[in-house]
Design a protein around this motif. Structure first.
Motif, PDB file in Angstrom:
ATOM      1  N   HIS A  59     -11.672   1.945 -11.309  1.00 61.69           N
ATOM      2  CA  HIS A  59     -11.254   2.780 -10.219  1.00 61.69           C
ATOM      3  C   HIS A  59      -9.890   3.223 -10.972  1.00 61.69           C
ATOM      4  N   PRO A  60      -9.608   4.518 -10.513  1.00 59.55           N
ATOM      5  CA  PRO A  60      -8.503   5.173 -11.118  1.00 59.55           C
ATOM      6  C   PRO A  60      -7.075   4.690 -10.552  1.00 59.55           C
ATOM      7  N   TYR A  61      -6.247   4.498 -11.293  1.00 60.73           N
ATOM      8  CA  TYR A  61      -4.895   3.893 -10.935  1.00 60.73           C
ATOM      9  C   TYR A  61      -3.702   4.613 -11.174  1.00 60.73           C
ATOM     10  N   PHE A  62      -2.557   4.580 -10.726  1.00 54.69           N
ATOM     11  CA  PHE A  62      -1.198   5.054 -11.123  1.00 54.69           C
ATOM     12  C   PHE A  62      -0.257   3.873 -11.471  1.00 54.69           C
ATOM     13  N   GLU A  78      -4.873   9.505   0.272  1.00 52.80           N
ATOM     14  CA  GLU A  78      -5.419   8.406  -0.497  1.00 52.80           C
ATOM     15  C   GLU A  78      -4.658   6.972  -0.204  1.00 52.80           C
ATOM     16  N   LEU A  79      -5.239   6.110  -0.258  1.00 50.86           N
ATOM     17  CA  LEU A  79      -4.793   4.772  -0.164  1.00 50.86           C
ATOM     18  C   LEU A  79      -4.568   4.234  -1.860  1.00 50.86           C
ATOM     19  N   LEU A  80      -3.223   3.613  -1.964  1.00 49.46           N
ATOM     20  CA  LEU A  80      -3.118   3.207  -3.492  1.00 49.46           C
ATOM     21  C   LEU A  80      -2.671   1.744  -3.063  1.00 49.46           C
ATOM     22  N   VAL A  81      -3.121   0.857  -3.860  1.00 49.24           N
ATOM     23  CA  VAL A  81      -2.848  -0.661  -3.492  1.00 49.24           C
ATOM     24  C   VAL A  81      -2.606  -1.261  -4.911  1.00 49.24           C
ATOM     25  N   LYS A  82      -1.407  -2.031  -4.386  1.00 46.45           N
ATOM     26  CA  LYS A  82      -1.291  -3.086  -5.757  1.00 46.45           C
ATOM     27  C   LYS A  82      -1.780  -4.216  -5.463  1.00 46.45           C
ATOM     28  N   SER A  83      -2.531  -5.063  -6.438  1.00 39.45           N
ATOM     29  CA  SER A  83      -3.228  -6.118  -6.294  1.00 39.45           C
ATOM     30  C   SER A  83      -3.411  -6.725  -7.778  1.00 39.45           C
ATOM     31  N   ILE A 126       0.617  -1.214  -0.237  1.00 45.11           N
ATOM     32  CA  ILE A 126      -0.052   0.093  -0.045  1.00 45.11           C
ATOM     33  C   ILE A 126       0.881   1.366   0.071  1.00 45.11           C
ATOM     34  N   ARG A 127       0.584   2.246  -0.936  1.00 44.70           N
ATOM     35  CA  ARG A 127       1.288   3.509  -0.823  1.00 44.70           C
ATOM     36  C   ARG A 127       0.260   4.619  -0.520  1.00 44.70           C
ATOM     37  N   LEU A 128       0.928   5.483  -0.089  1.00 45.05           N
ATOM     38  CA  LEU A 128      -0.054   6.861   0.617  1.00 45.05           C
ATOM     39  C   LEU A 128       0.163   7.842  -0.466  1.00 45.05           C
ATOM     40  N   GLY A 129      -1.064   8.355  -0.894  1.00 45.88           N
ATOM     41  CA  GLY A 129      -0.983   9.705  -1.711  1.00 45.88           C
ATOM     42  C   GLY A 129      -1.614  10.889  -0.907  1.00 45.88           C
ATOM     43  N   ARG A 130      -1.135  12.020  -1.166  1.00 44.96           N
ATOM     44  CA  ARG A 130      -1.299  13.236  -0.433  1.00 44.96           C
ATOM     45  C   ARG A 130      -1.767  14.139  -1.269  1.00 44.96           C
ATOM     46  N   SER A 131      -3.138  14.882  -0.946  1.00 48.75           N
ATOM     47  CA  SER A 131      -3.493  15.857  -2.139  1.00 48.75           C
ATOM     48  C   SER A 131      -4.125  17.138  -1.064  1.00 48.75           C
ATOM     49  N   ARG A 134       1.000  -1.215 -11.486  1.00 51.15           N
ATOM     50  CA  ARG A 134      -0.544  -0.571 -11.283  1.00 51.15           C
ATOM     51  C   ARG A 134      -0.782  -0.446  -9.736  1.00 51.15           C
ATOM     52  N   PHE A 135      -1.240   0.693  -9.382  1.00 52.33           N
ATOM     53  CA  PHE A 135      -1.788   1.093  -7.950  1.00 52.33           C
ATOM     54  C   PHE A 135      -3.010   1.685  -8.088  1.00 52.33           C
ATOM     55  N   GLN A 136      -4.055   0.939  -7.654  1.00 50.51           N
ATOM     56  CA  GLN A 136      -5.424   1.460  -7.782  1.00 50.51           C
ATOM     57  C   GLN A 136      -5.690   2.369  -6.567  1.00 50.51           C
ATOM     58  N   VAL A 137      -6.531   3.307  -6.810  1.00 46.78           N
ATOM     59  CA  VAL A 137      -6.984   3.965  -5.555  1.00 46.78           C
ATOM     60  C   VAL A 137      -8.246   3.260  -4.954  1.00 46.78           C
ATOM     61  N   MET A 138      -7.963   3.264  -3.532  1.00 45.98           N
ATOM     62  CA  MET A 138      -9.076   2.516  -2.924  1.00 45.98           C
ATOM     63  C   MET A 138     -10.464   3.245  -2.917  1.00 45.98           C
ATOM     64  N   ASP A 139     -10.360   4.563  -2.428  1.00 43.78           N
ATOM     65  CA  ASP A 139     -11.822   5.215  -2.267  1.00 43.78           C
ATOM     66  C   ASP A 139     -11.800   6.017  -3.636  1.00 43.78           C
ATOM     67  N   LYS A 140     -12.313   5.607  -4.727  1.00 43.94           N
ATOM     68  CA  LYS A 140     -12.588   6.042  -5.792  1.00 43.94           C
ATOM     69  C   LYS A 140     -13.523   7.389  -5.850  1.00 43.94           C
ATOM     70  N   ALA A 141     -14.483   7.144  -4.941  1.00 41.78           N
ATOM     71  CA  ALA A 141     -15.656   8.283  -4.912  1.00 41.78           C
ATOM     72  C   ALA A 141     -14.987   9.489  -4.342  1.00 41.78           C
TER      73      ALA A 141
END
Length: 446
Positions: free
Chosen positions: A224-227, A212-217, A202-207, A233-240
């Motif tokens: 889901h948005p992803y980076f 935001e939590l970004l998870v490799k799965s 899990i990586r941490l995103g700051r805005s 690929r790291f997908q954003v947990m809380d897309k809403a």
């Protein structure tokens, strides 16, 4: 006191007693678990954590708005495909149903299951701000806190009690952190630390809007948005929440924790045993008989991300539903030749109320058999997955999905021969294809 008031008080008292008993059962199970596992607790190594803490202060990358998951989603037919008649070639269209709310209610903490508050005696540290130094300080203090070992054993106990995939595992951690912290950004930071402790990458995103939590799965989380970090690929947990950022940039801590390098990769969490506290009759009847469904279980399923076609084709039936199918459906099919058995299932599904997902839910949502029985309407792919579940479970008949443009049909294998069986084609029998697709070769999914 009136009889009505007495019944209300009695019902309320029974509900409180049941809740207290659930809490007591949970507490006893947890205490037994901690006694067995206390000696196995291993905290983060000091060297690894020191290395990670140093990188936390410097290794953040700036990204623009994430790309969307590019999984193709075909348009759905606006009308129910039907059998063309000789008079006017009109289609037979089922009457539009009165639709229920798309979100069943649940009174428990985690998809119908009681999750007792973590047994924390001391107040946990607070995250004072979103600067990198403040996040690093919070993490360091959190890991050294006297209650961290207790919290680690508690989350390990929950993870074993409610086995799930990556998505469900992080949701469970968020449920825990919501009981520990009131502010969202502290809940996210708490979930980030506990998730890494569980071995998730899990990586941490700051805005500007928080964390935001970004998870490799290995899972593909639909829409889901992803980076992409280092090719992964790291997908954003809380897309809403993330979708509210519009085109805002996100600073991502891209350094992996040394111990966060594995997946909680268990079979898609449809096997989670439901609490079975909110049973209600299904809307779709089988020969006049309504199957009993658990609303909490339906809510659990409805919150899972959309998966590939093959996952739904091999979806496992929950035990409580399989028992009812054996009781009510199997006797009606027993003794009939396989083609007639499939024909009865097709007729049952073809006569069900039809509605495309965009009308019923406002978004694309394939449904399992459990969900199809819960909601009042279904569309083509939902019926294919329901046919597959019942045919495999009761008849031991293989089912494949046939993808046409804007449509999903099915095929069944009887006596080593595949025959088309379209559960949406009203009036269509075994081996019949909708006229609109006579000249189209479908794509097969097994």
């Amino acid at each position: 006191m009136t009889l009505f008031k007495a019944l209300v008080l009695l019902t309320a008292g029974m509900g409180i007693a049941a809740s207290l008993q659930a809490q007591e059962n949970f507490r006893e199970a947890y205490e037994g678990f901690t006694r067995q596992n206390q000696q196995h607790y291993v905290q983060f190594t000091e060297a690894n954590e020191r290395f990670y803490a140093e990188s936390l202060s410097s290794d953040w990358q700036e990204f623009n708005q994430a790309r969307r998951d590019p999984l193709p989603v075909g348009d759905k037919p606006k009308r129910q495909p039907g059998l063309k008649t000789q008079s006017g070639n009109r289609e037979s269209v089922a009457p539009k149903p009165t639709l229920p709310s798309a979100e069943p209610t649940a009174n428990n903490d985690f998809f119908g299951h009681h999750v007792a508050p973590p047994p924390i005696a001391e107040a946990l540290p607070r995250l004072k701000g979103l600067e990198r130094s403040q996040i690093a300080a919070f993490r360091s203090t959190f890991l050294r806190h006297p209650e961290f070992e207790t919290l680690t054993l508690y989350t390990q106990f929950l993870a074993e009690r409610y086995t799930g995939d990556d998505w469900a595992a992080i949701q469970l951690l968020q449920t825990v952190c919501q009981q520990l912290y009131r502010l969202r950004f502290e809940q996210q930071a708490c979930s980030w630390i506990l998730g890494q402790q569980r071995g998730l990458d899990i990586r941490l995103g700051r805005s500007v809007a928080g964390l935001e939590l970004l998870v490799k799965s290995d899972q593909i989380w639909f829409d889901h948005p992803y980076f992409v970090l280092e090719g992964e690929r790291f997908q954003v947990m809380d897309k809403a929440h993330y979708s509210q950022l519009a085109n805002a940039s996100l600073h991502i801590h891209s350094q992996a924790h040394p111990q966060a390098n594995r997946h909680t990769r268990i079979q898609l969490s449809r096997g989670l045993k439901p609490a079975l506290k909110q049973l209600q009759p299904s809307h779709l009847l089988w020969m006049g008989q309504a199957l009993s469904l658990d609303a909490d279980h339906a809510r659990y399923l409805s919150n899972l991300p959309v998966q590939a076609v093959g996952v739904y084709l091999h979806d496992a039936l929950p035990a409580y539903l399989a028992e009812q199918l054996n009781l009510w459906v199997r006797p009606a099919l027993a003794g009939l030749p396989s083609p007639e058995q499939v024909g009865m299932l097709l007729k049952w599904l073809q006569n069900a109320p039809y509605s495309i997902d965009e009308e019923q839910f406002g978004y694309e949502k394939p449904m399992t058999l459990s969900e199809l029985l819960y909601f009042q309407a279904s569309d083509c792919e939902d019926r294919v997955y329901a046919l597959a579940a019942v045919a495999r479970h009761l008849l031991n008949i293989p089912v494949a999905a046939l993808r046409y443009p804007n449509h999903l049909s099915a095929a069944v294998k009887i006596s080593d021969q595949w025959q088309e069986a379209d559960p949406t084609f009203v009036g269509g029998g075994l081996g019949e294809r909708q006229p609109a697709y006579w000249k189209t070769e479908p794509e097969w999914y097994y």
